[in-house]
Design an enzyme around this catalytic site. Structure first.
Site, short mmCIF file in Angstrom:
data_model
loop_
_atom_site.label_atom_id
_atom_site.label_comp_id
_atom_site.label_asym_id
_atom_site.label_seq_id
_atom_site.Cartn_x
_atom_site.Cartn_y
_atom_site.Cartn_z
N GLU A 4 0.82 -1.21 0.00
CA GLU A 4 0.00 0.00 0.00
C GLU A 4 0.86 1.26 0.00
O GLU A 4 0.61 2.20 -0.76
CB GLU A 4 -0.92 -0.02 1.22
CG GLU A 4 -1.70 1.27 1.47
CD GLU A 4 -2.74 1.56 0.41
OE1 GLU A 4 -3.32 2.66 0.45
OE2 GLU A 4 -2.96 0.72 -0.47
N HIS A 34 2.64 2.02 -3.31
CA HIS A 34 1.73 2.68 -4.27
C HIS A 34 1.63 4.17 -3.96
O HIS A 34 1.66 5.02 -4.87
CB HIS A 34 0.35 2.02 -4.19
CG HIS A 34 -0.65 2.63 -5.11
ND1 HIS A 34 -1.82 3.21 -4.66
CD2 HIS A 34 -0.66 2.77 -6.46
CE1 HIS A 34 -2.50 3.67 -5.69
NE2 HIS A 34 -1.83 3.43 -6.78
N HIS A 38 -11.47 6.00 -8.36
CA HIS A 38 -10.01 6.13 -8.27
C HIS A 38 -9.34 5.44 -9.45
O HIS A 38 -8.36 5.97 -10.01
CB HIS A 38 -9.54 5.51 -6.95
CG HIS A 38 -8.15 5.87 -6.57
ND1 HIS A 38 -7.63 7.14 -6.69
CD2 HIS A 38 -7.13 5.12 -6.06
CE1 HIS A 38 -6.39 7.16 -6.27
NE2 HIS A 38 -6.04 5.94 -5.89
N HIS A 43 -20.31 -7.00 -17.66
CA HIS A 43 -18.96 -6.73 -18.16
C HIS A 43 -18.63 -7.66 -19.32
O HIS A 43 -18.05 -7.24 -20.33
CB HIS A 43 -17.95 -6.92 -17.02
CG HIS A 43 -16.53 -6.69 -17.43
ND1 HIS A 43 -16.08 -5.50 -17.95
CD2 HIS A 43 -15.44 -7.50 -17.37
CE1 HIS A 43 -14.78 -5.58 -18.21
NE2 HIS A 43 -14.37 -6.79 -17.87
N HIS A 80 -4.34 -7.99 -17.07
CA HIS A 80 -5.60 -7.57 -17.70
C HIS A 80 -5.82 -6.08 -17.48
O HIS A 80 -6.28 -5.36 -18.39
CB HIS A 80 -6.75 -8.37 -17.10
CG HIS A 80 -8.04 -8.28 -17.86
ND1 HIS A 80 -8.12 -8.43 -19.22
CD2 HIS A 80 -9.31 -8.05 -17.43
CE1 HIS A 80 -9.37 -8.30 -19.61
NE2 HIS A 80 -10.12 -8.06 -18.54
#
Length: 327
Positions: free
Chosen positions: A73, A76, A138, A248, A306
Site C-alpha cells: 500500500e 503505491h 479512483h 462486463h 488484464h
C-alpha cells in the site's frame, strides 16, 4: 523545452506503473494495509509502524493488515506521490514556457487538478473502507491521468508529419465512439474488481452453466453502498455479483465487435494500418486475458496484466483520436 518533454515522458511511464501498481494492491487485498492516510499508522513507512502493525495482527491475524500488505500500500502511495510532483513540475514549466509549448498551459493545469482529485480519492478509498464507488472512481481517475499524459506527450512531441496521413474526417466520430466504449468497459471492469465479482462466473462462454443465469441488476448497480452490502446494509447476493460480471462480459462482446469494425476501417486508410494492427493486437490480448482470468481462477499475475492491457488499449485509442483530430 527538452526538459518539459522529458518530464512528460517520465510522468507518462510512471502513470502507467502507478495504474498497474494500484491494481496489484487492490487484487492482492492490500488496500487497507495501512488503514490511515497519507502515512501508515501516522508514520512515514511501515518500518516505523511495526509496533502498530504487530498490535493489529495480534487482534486480527487474518485481517486486512499485515507487514507485506502495508508495504504494498505504501509503495503505491510513494509512486503516486512522485507522479504528483512530476505533474506539478510539468504544470509550472508549461506556465513559464507557455509561448514555447505546442498548446499552452491549460492541459497541464487540468492534469494537475486531476492529480489533486486523485489524491483525495486515494484518501477516501482508505477512510471509507474500500467503498466500491470510490475505488472505481479512483481507477478511472488513474486511467484519465494516463490518457491526458498520452495526449500531452503526443502534442508536445510535435514530430508527426501530417503528410503521412490521409484525410480522415470520416474516422473522427468512429474513433471517438470507440474510445467511449473502451472507457465504459474499463468502468465496468473496475466495478467487477471493486465488488469482487470476477469469479461470479467460473465458466466460459456460459455463466454458471447458463447463457442467462439468475441476476439481480438493481442491487448490482446501486452505486451508493458499502463493500459487499446492499444499500440497506444486507449481504450483497450472488445474483447481484453475477449481474455485474455478466454485464462486463456482454459489454466486452460489443467492444470487440465495434473495435473489430474500426480496425478494418483503419487498415483500409493510408497511413493508419499500423494503428489498426496495434488496436487489434491489444484487443485480442485483452480478450485472452479476460477468459484466462475466469478459467484459471483469477491468478494475480493475469489479473494485473488484464488491467495493464486495458490501460494500453485505452492509450492506443487516445493516440488514434489525437491523430485523426490533428490531421
Amino acid at each position: 523545452m527538452a526538459t518539459y518533454r522529458n518530464f512528460i515522458l517520465a510522468a507518462l511511464i510512471l502513470a502507467f506503473g502507478v495504474v498497474n501498481l494500484g491494481a496489484y494492491v487492490r487484487l492482492s487485498d492490500a488496500g487497507l494495509g495501512c488503514p490511515d492516510w497519507p502515512g501508515c499508522y501516522g508514520k512515514l513507512t511501515p518500518h516505523h509502524a511495526v509496533d502498530a502493525i504487530n498490535a493489529e495482527l495480534a487482534v486480527r491475524p487474518d485481517g486486512p493488515v499485515s507487514h507485506a500488505k502495508a508495504w504494498k500500500e505504501m509503495a503505491h502511495r510513494y509512486f503516486a506521490g512522485t507522479l504528483g510532483l512530476l505533474v506539478l513540475a510539468i504544470a509550472v514549466l508549461a506556465w513559464r514556457g507557455r509561448r514555447e509549448t505546442n498548446g499552452g498551459p491549460a492541459l497541464p493545469a487540468a492534469l494537475l487538478a486531476l492529480i489533486v482529485f486523485q489524491a483525495l480519492l486515494g484518501m477516501w478509498t482508505v477512510t471509507l473502507l474500500l467503498k466500491p464507488l470510490i475505488v472505481s472512481a479512483h481507477l478511472l481517475g488513474g486511467m484519465a491521468t494516463l490518457s491526458l499524459l498520452v495526449w500531452l506527450w503526443l502534442r508536445e512531441r510535435g514530430r508527426f508529419s501530417h503528410a503521412y496521413f490521409a484525410r480522415v474526417d470520416h474516422l473522427r466520430r468512429s474513433a471517438a465512439f470507440g474510445l467511449a466504449l473502451v472507457v465504459m468497459q474499463i468502468a465496468l471492469g473496475g466495478w467487477v474488481s471493486t465488488n469482487y465479482a470476477a469469479l461470479a462466473c467460473t465458466d466460459y462462454p456460459l455463466c454458471q452453466g447458463m447463457w442467462m443465469p439468475p441476476m439481480d441488476f438493481e442491487h448490482a448497480f446501486t452505486l451508493h453502498r458499502e463493500l459487499g452490502e446492499t444499500a440497506s446494509g444486507e449481504l450483497l447476493p450472488l445474483t447481484a455479483l453475477t449481474a455485474i460480471h455478466w454485464t462486463h462480459r456482454t459489454m466486452a462482446l460489443i467492444v470487440v465487435a465495434y473495435l473489430g469494425w474500426l480496425v478494418l476501417r483503419l487498415l483500409r486508410t493510408p497511413g493508419y494500418a499500423g494503428m489498426g494492427v496495434a488496436v487489434a493486437g491489444l484487443l485480442a490480448l485483452q480478450v485472452a486475458l479476460g477468459i484466462a482470468n475466469v478459467l484459471l481462477g483469477l491468478p494475480l499475475a493475469i489479473a494485473v496484466s488484464h488491467n495493464a492491457g486495458a490501460a494500453l488499449l485505452l492509450a492506443s485509442l487516445v493516440a488514434l483520436n489525437y491523430r485523426v483530430r490533428r490531421r
